[in-house]
Write an enzyme that holds these catalytic residues in place. Structure first.
Site, mmCIF file in Angstrom:
data_model
loop_
_atom_site.group_PDB
_atom_site.id
_atom_site.type_symbol
_atom_site.label_atom_id
_atom_site.label_comp_id
_atom_site.label_asym_id
_atom_site.label_seq_id
_atom_site.Cartn_x
_atom_site.Cartn_y
_atom_site.Cartn_z
ATOM 1 N N ARG A 134 3.897 0.461 -2.503
ATOM 2 C CA ARG A 134 3.553 0.957 -3.959
ATOM 3 C C ARG A 134 2.053 1.153 -4.022
ATOM 4 O O ARG A 134 2.048 2.066 -4.939
ATOM 5 C CB ARG A 134 3.579 -0.618 -4.416
ATOM 6 C CG ARG A 134 5.078 -0.966 -5.083
ATOM 7 C CD ARG A 134 6.004 -0.835 -3.664
ATOM 8 N NE ARG A 134 7.570 -1.251 -4.121
ATOM 9 C CZ ARG A 134 7.765 -2.525 -3.911
ATOM 10 N NH1 ARG A 134 7.488 -3.415 -3.395
ATOM 11 N NH2 ARG A 134 9.276 -2.624 -4.459
ATOM 12 N N ASP A 155 9.331 1.822 0.988
ATOM 13 C CA ASP A 155 9.961 1.394 0.058
ATOM 14 C C ASP A 155 10.224 2.561 -1.029
ATOM 15 O O ASP A 155 10.181 3.962 -0.595
ATOM 16 C CB ASP A 155 9.021 0.344 -0.831
ATOM 17 C CG ASP A 155 9.900 -0.724 -1.566
ATOM 18 O OD1 ASP A 155 10.751 -0.429 -2.233
ATOM 19 O OD2 ASP A 155 9.710 -1.905 -1.171
ATOM 20 N N HIS A 196 15.895 -0.111 -1.580
ATOM 21 C CA HIS A 196 14.459 0.258 -1.565
ATOM 22 C C HIS A 196 14.438 1.350 -0.623
ATOM 23 O O HIS A 196 13.428 1.447 0.224
ATOM 24 C CB HIS A 196 13.668 -0.841 -1.188
ATOM 25 C CG HIS A 196 13.762 -1.995 -2.186
ATOM 26 N ND1 HIS A 196 13.023 -1.701 -3.461
ATOM 27 C CD2 HIS A 196 13.962 -3.261 -2.125
ATOM 28 C CE1 HIS A 196 13.055 -2.850 -4.181
ATOM 29 N NE2 HIS A 196 13.578 -3.792 -3.459
ATOM 30 N N ASP A 232 16.839 -6.854 1.106
ATOM 31 C CA ASP A 232 16.913 -7.331 -0.043
ATOM 32 C C ASP A 232 17.482 -6.397 -1.177
ATOM 33 O O ASP A 232 16.955 -5.125 -0.827
ATOM 34 C CB ASP A 232 15.520 -7.900 -0.531
ATOM 35 C CG ASP A 232 14.533 -6.750 -0.357
ATOM 36 O OD1 ASP A 232 14.461 -5.973 0.504
ATOM 37 O OD2 ASP A 232 13.443 -6.658 -1.301
ATOM 38 N N GLU A 233 17.576 -7.158 -2.294
ATOM 39 C CA GLU A 233 17.851 -6.258 -3.672
ATOM 40 C C GLU A 233 18.611 -4.814 -3.537
ATOM 41 O O GLU A 233 18.066 -3.846 -3.838
ATOM 42 C CB GLU A 233 16.611 -6.082 -4.284
ATOM 43 C CG GLU A 233 15.684 -7.192 -4.545
ATOM 44 C CD GLU A 233 14.138 -7.081 -5.233
ATOM 45 O OE1 GLU A 233 13.870 -8.142 -5.984
ATOM 46 O OE2 GLU A 233 13.592 -6.091 -4.608
ATOM 47 N N TRP A 271 12.976 -15.810 0.723
ATOM 48 C CA TRP A 271 11.990 -15.565 -0.600
ATOM 49 C C TRP A 271 12.311 -16.075 -1.959
ATOM 50 O O TRP A 271 11.520 -16.278 -2.825
ATOM 51 C CB TRP A 271 11.768 -14.094 -0.579
ATOM 52 C CG TRP A 271 12.723 -13.291 -1.065
ATOM 53 C CD1 TRP A 271 13.784 -12.879 -0.403
ATOM 54 C CD2 TRP A 271 12.708 -12.573 -2.153
ATOM 55 N NE1 TRP A 271 14.687 -11.838 -1.212
ATOM 56 C CE2 TRP A 271 14.028 -11.817 -2.530
ATOM 57 C CE3 TRP A 271 11.960 -12.509 -3.591
ATOM 58 C CZ2 TRP A 271 14.422 -10.986 -3.439
ATOM 59 C CZ3 TRP A 271 12.349 -11.778 -4.448
ATOM 60 C CH2 TRP A 271 13.567 -10.901 -4.421
ATOM 61 N N TYR A 321 4.033 -16.091 -2.961
ATOM 62 C CA TYR A 321 3.718 -14.886 -3.314
ATOM 63 C C TYR A 321 2.358 -14.614 -4.022
ATOM 64 O O TYR A 321 2.297 -15.175 -4.939
ATOM 65 C CB TYR A 321 4.883 -14.417 -4.346
ATOM 66 C CG TYR A 321 6.086 -13.748 -3.690
ATOM 67 C CD1 TYR A 321 6.757 -14.376 -2.638
ATOM 68 C CD2 TYR A 321 6.579 -12.518 -4.103
ATOM 69 C CE1 TYR A 321 7.641 -13.877 -1.898
ATOM 70 C CE2 TYR A 321 7.678 -12.024 -3.547
ATOM 71 C CZ TYR A 321 8.353 -12.450 -2.416
ATOM 72 O OH TYR A 321 9.413 -11.921 -1.872
ATOM 73 N N PHE A 322 1.557 -14.033 -3.244
ATOM 74 C CA PHE A 322 0.050 -13.923 -3.481
ATOM 75 C C PHE A 322 -0.103 -12.570 -4.673
ATOM 76 O O PHE A 322 -1.141 -12.518 -4.999
ATOM 77 C CB PHE A 322 -0.855 -13.871 -2.442
ATOM 78 C CG PHE A 322 -0.576 -15.334 -1.358
ATOM 79 C CD1 PHE A 322 -0.099 -16.190 -2.007
ATOM 80 C CD2 PHE A 322 -1.234 -15.074 -0.295
ATOM 81 C CE1 PHE A 322 -0.030 -17.494 -1.142
ATOM 82 C CE2 PHE A 322 -1.257 -16.156 0.450
ATOM 83 C CZ PHE A 322 -0.617 -17.280 0.113
ATOM 84 N N ASP A 323 0.899 -12.158 -4.902
ATOM 85 C CA ASP A 323 0.923 -11.228 -6.064
ATOM 86 C C ASP A 323 0.898 -11.995 -7.617
ATOM 87 O O ASP A 323 0.889 -11.005 -8.445
ATOM 88 C CB ASP A 323 1.741 -10.044 -5.954
ATOM 89 C CG ASP A 323 3.583 -10.507 -5.751
ATOM 90 O OD1 ASP A 323 3.639 -11.673 -5.550
ATOM 91 O OD2 ASP A 323 4.310 -9.615 -6.290
ATOM 92 N N TRP A 361 2.646 -8.065 -2.433
ATOM 93 C CA TRP A 361 3.328 -6.871 -3.182
ATOM 94 C C TRP A 361 2.245 -6.126 -3.664
ATOM 95 O O TRP A 361 1.786 -6.897 -4.708
ATOM 96 C CB TRP A 361 4.466 -7.184 -3.899
ATOM 97 C CG TRP A 361 5.572 -8.218 -2.896
ATOM 98 C CD1 TRP A 361 5.677 -9.160 -2.997
ATOM 99 C CD2 TRP A 361 6.577 -7.444 -2.059
ATOM 100 N NE1 TRP A 361 6.891 -9.640 -2.136
ATOM 101 C CE2 TRP A 361 7.249 -8.471 -1.336
ATOM 102 C CE3 TRP A 361 6.742 -6.227 -1.558
ATOM 103 C CZ2 TRP A 361 8.462 -8.266 -0.276
ATOM 104 C CZ3 TRP A 361 7.655 -6.035 -0.524
ATOM 105 C CH2 TRP A 361 8.514 -7.106 0.086
ATOM 106 N N GLU A 385 2.161 -3.640 -6.241
ATOM 107 C CA GLU A 385 2.538 -2.798 -7.308
ATOM 108 C C GLU A 385 1.208 -2.825 -8.494
ATOM 109 O O GLU A 385 0.616 -1.714 -8.821
ATOM 110 C CB GLU A 385 3.788 -3.315 -8.364
ATOM 111 C CG GLU A 385 4.955 -3.201 -7.852
ATOM 112 C CD GLU A 385 5.585 -4.285 -6.626
ATOM 113 O OE1 GLU A 385 4.516 -5.006 -6.384
ATOM 114 O OE2 GLU A 385 6.788 -4.301 -6.746
HETATM 115 C C1 ACM Z 1 11.292 -9.640 -2.120
HETATM 116 O O1 ACM Z 1 10.428 -9.848 -2.862
HETATM 117 N N1 ACM Z 1 12.109 -8.401 -3.005
HETATM 118 C C2 ACM Z 1 11.589 -9.629 -0.924
#
Ligand code: ACM
Ligand code: ZN
Length: 394
Positions: free
Chosen positions: A64, A93, A164, A226-227, A293, A318-320, A368, A370
């Protein structure tokens, strides 16, 4: 494990391994006061110290936003200072492919660059038009892995599949369901175009993984998982024929088939795969480790099936997420995870019995990017929460 002793006239660090000595030295360095004075003094003490968990990880998303080699080394130095031992490098990604692959040069010629980036809150749907990108050459990757190895840090690469994958598909659209064309994504989130599980795609991914395996000596290779929306697969003749051929029940089992195929390949090269907890859906690949997660539920389920687990629940790791009142903080993705909350994290759920608990390798902070456009912002987000996590794990 090490022992550090400071007496009136002598300082000793004792350990049975270089790694132990290395950690003893990190503790010793932490004892040195940071203020500049003519004379440094250290209190007399006796420390007998060892780690609680085997996997003490920090993750960094370089897709990102891209971070140059120099910052990656600095990030590794931060991990070292707090006795972390795994650097999970999220290299691919939708918004950028960041690792040079010799056999597929378009992955970085095309896949490493996007036409602009999302700016501000996701809900505003605003974009700039500044071309953005970057990637690491294989030489740079070797340099980083060597740097980390000297410091007792294992670098675990993540190559995302089957979702992704838009940056890869922008470069090689033939491995999608529709054939494209695609462009490297400007917006964050979960996108419908994913790898199509046809034979050519497996060949493509295995060739990529072959190069990845020569660069990264880690026991585990993270394959994402994931996702992955099933939108395209539901309408794709190719996908439906694989479901039929393999006797699969639905698209969730197709995802499981995808991961099993990749696992078989990675295992045949003497390594193991790790994936996000979605890899539980449709059945876990036989030797896969799970990174939990979406809470700790997936991790618990995996441990009960005697699979190794790394805990990274959004609630604590999650440190974002915002670390203070959002109105007083720079823009972040959302959430609210204070340093106090991280301190209070127990990676081993109390519902596991003793045998199951042995499958909890440890935990990891996920970063993450972003909403982290540069190194300063990453530092702002990881400190001090990483220190709290390191105490949980040591
Ligand atoms: C994730 O946060 N999509 C693993
Ligand atoms: Zn398909």
């Amino acid at each position: 494990h090490y022992e550090l002793s400071v007496s009136n006239n002598k300082i000793t660090i004792t350990a049975f391994s270089n790694q132990g000595l290395f950690y003893g030295i990190q503790t010793f360095l932490q004892l040195i006061p940071s203020e500049k004075k003519n004379k440094i003094s250290i209190p007399c003490l006796q420390i007998n110290d060892y780690s609680k968990y085997k996997w003490r990880g920090m993750h960094l998303d370089v897709s990102r936003h891209f971070f140059p080699k120099e910052f990656i080394k600095k990030y590794i130095d931060y991990l070292v200072r707090y006795k972390m031992n795994v650097f999970h490098w999220h290299l691919t990604d939708d918004q950028g492919w960041r690792i040079e692959i010799k056999k597929y040069p378009k992955l970085t010629e095309i896949g490493a660059w996007r036409k602009g980036s999302m700016i501000g809150h996701y809900r505003e749907q605003k974009f700039d038009d500044k071309p953005y990108g970057g990637f690491y050459t294989q030489e740079e990757i070797k340099e980083i892995v060597a740097y980390a190895t000297e410091r007792h840090i294992t670098v675990v690469p993540e190559i995302e599949m089957p979702g992704h994958a838009v940056a890869a598909l922008a470069s090689y659209p033939q491995y999608s369901c529709t054939g494209g064309p695609f462009e490297v994504a400007l917006k964050w989130g979960v996108l419908d175009d994913v790898f199509c599980p046809k034979e050519e795609t497996f060949e493509f991914l295995e060739n990529i993984l072959s190069e990845v395996l020569t660069l990264f000596p880690s026991e585990y290779i993270h394959i994402g998982g994931d996702e992955c929306p099933k939108t395209r697969w539901k309408k794709c003749a190719n996908c439906q024929s694989v479901i039929k051929r393999e006797g699969l029940k639905d698209e969730h089992e197709l995802q499981s088939y995808f991961i099993r195929r990749i696992e078989k390949f990675v295992n045949s090269r003497g390594r193991k795969i790790m994936g996000w907890d979605e890899i539980l859906e449709g059945g876990l690949a036989p030797n896969a480790a799970v990174m939990s997660w979406r809470g700790t539920k997936g991790g618990i389920e995996a441990a009960k099936q005697n699979h190794f687990v790394v805990m990274t629940p959004g609630s604590h790791c999650y440190f974002d997420h915002y670390q203070g009142e959002p109105k007083n903080e720079p823009l972040a993705i959302g959430g609210f995870t204070t340093v106090e909350k991280v301190y209070g994290f127990n990676p081993t759920p109390t519902t596991l019995n003793k045998n199951e608990a042995n499958y909890i390798l440890g935990a990891q902070g996920n970063v993450w990017t972003e909403y982290m456009e540069d190194a300063n912002k990453v530092e702002y987000m990881i400190f001090p929460r990483m220190l709290a996590l390191s105490e949980v794990l040591w």
